[in-house]
Design an enzyme around this catalytic site. Structure first.
Site, PDB file in Angstrom:
ATOM      1  N   ASP A  61      32.888  22.414  40.265  1.00  0.00           N
ATOM      2  CA  ASP A  61      31.921  24.227  41.122  1.00  0.00           C
ATOM      3  C   ASP A  61      31.047  22.912  41.846  1.00  0.00           C
ATOM      4  O   ASP A  61      29.616  23.277  41.327  1.00  0.00           O
ATOM      5  CB  ASP A  61      31.394  24.944  39.667  1.00  0.00           C
ATOM      6  CG  ASP A  61      30.341  25.959  40.342  1.00  0.00           C
ATOM      7  OD1 ASP A  61      30.817  26.098  41.178  1.00  0.00           O
ATOM      8  OD2 ASP A  61      29.611  26.406  39.559  1.00  0.00           O
TER       9      ASP A  61
HETATM   10  C1  SPV Z   1      29.507  31.014  38.202  1.00  0.00           C
HETATM   11  O1  SPV Z   1      29.796  32.095  37.868  1.00  0.00           O
HETATM   12  O2  SPV Z   1      30.095  30.729  39.544  1.00  0.00           O
HETATM   13  C2  SPV Z   1      27.609  31.135  38.194  1.00  0.00           C
HETATM   14  C3  SPV Z   1      27.314  31.410  37.098  1.00  0.00           C
HETATM   15  O3  SPV Z   1      27.429  30.991  39.160  1.00  0.00           O
HETATM   16  S1  SPV Z   1      26.559  29.543  36.660  1.00  0.00           S
HETATM   17  O4  SPV Z   1      28.347  29.280  36.129  1.00  0.00           O
HETATM   18  O5  SPV Z   1      26.113  29.783  34.863  1.00  0.00           O
HETATM   19  O6  SPV Z   1      26.060  29.050  37.166  1.00  0.00           O
HETATM   20 MG    MG Z   2      28.302  30.068  40.982  1.00  0.00          MG
END
Ligand code: SPV
Ligand code: MG
Length: 292
Positions: A61
């Site tokens: 991510d």
């Molecule tokens: C997501 O679920 O992509 C978020 C929340 O942005 S976190 O993973 O806590 O950043």
């Molecule tokens: Mg996110």
């Protein structure tokens, strides 16, 4: 009769929950099935999570996927789901120009709410021990302003997310930034925290004076009951990744059981039936088209 799925806007769902003195509850998803099951369970909305969407492809991510790919997941989820999707659009995929394009594309595709965060592009997931450097507040305000100018309908909802607590900058900085983001036109703020308790969020709420709805993501402080959060001033709670985490667990258990047992007998009572799959596919209605 097979009609396209209709759904309310996130703005209207949030207002409805607020009128009941309740917080809206959203759960993370990365595809239509996740969205449909969230609706079936009774959630108020779906969070098109950047973590889930990228993890579903075994990618970090970290702004690796493109806007088009995130948009595709959010749109597939929304098209099949009768509750609103809030799209996690990270940093807006670049600068003000990218933010403008993003709003045009998401709104035209039927998404009614997006959440923009104040980190530098490319960003890294908030739970990763890596630099979580923030964009300067004025540049982020400018992103919020262009996002609001780019929307076509009044209904479109822009959540400004601060990562001030994630970056260790403390509650006063989170407050300053959120005030500035609301001044720039944000419809709500999301205050993210990776603290093991709700204390920083409570401190924020005590000083916030209800200037705009506050959204939280209580992944690391899971014991805060939603009704207590609502009483403290939270308007929406996002259970951001619990569907994905449940899926990983369930798949591992099921796959292990098949290999260990040599048959699927033990598993049969624990997994969805094929009929259940046909039901989410609305197969009967689709088959009716063959002879219509
Ligand atoms: C997501 O679920 O992509 C978020 C929340 O942005 S976190 O993973 O806590 O950043
Ligand atoms: Mg996110």
């Amino acid at each position: 009769m097979l009609k396209p799925v209709t759904y309310p806007s996130f703005r209207s769902v949030l207002a409805h929950r607020q009128s009941q003195g309740k917080a809206a509850r959203l759960v993370g998803a990365h595809d239509t099935l996740g969205g449909r099951l969230a609706q079936e369970a009774g959630f108020d909305g779906v969070w098109a999570s950047s973590l889930e969407i990228s993890a579903a492809r075994c990618l970090p991510d970290a702004s690796v996927l493109t806007m088009t790919e995130y948009l595709g997941s959010a749109v597939h989820t929304q098209r099949g789901t009768g509750i609103p999707v809030v799209a996690d659009v990270d940093t807006g995929y670049g600068n003000n120009l990218n933010v403008t394009h993003m709003v045009h594309e998401y709104e035209a595709a039927g998404i009614t709410a997006v959440c923009l965060e104040d980190k530098l592009y490319p960003k890294m997931n908030s739970f990763v021990s890596a630099p979580q450097t923030l964009l300067d507040a004025e540049t982020f305000c400018s992103k919020i302003r262009v996002a609001k100018q780019a929307q076509r309908t009044d209904d479109f909802f822009v959540i400004a997310r601060t990562e001030a607590l994630i970056d260790g900058l403390g509650v006063p900085v989170a407050l300053d930034r959120c005030h500035a983001y609301v001044d720039a036109g944000a419809d709500a703020v999301l205050v993210h925290s990776k603290d093991r308790t709700n204390e920083p969020i409570l401190a924020f709420l005590q000083q916030w004076e209800d200037r705009a709805p506050v959204v939280i993501v209580p992944t690391t402080y899971p014991d805060w009951h939603v009704d207590d959060a609502a009483k403290a001033g939270v308007s929406a709670v996002i259970y951001a990744n619990h569907g994905l985490r449940a899926t990983m667990h369930a798949l591992r258990d099921a796959y292990r059981s098949i290999l260990d047992n040599g048959t699927t007998t033990d598993l049969e009572g624990q997994i969805a039936s094929v009929g259940d799959i046909f039901a989410v596919q609305q197969l009967t209605a689709w088959r009716g088209l063959e002879t219509a």
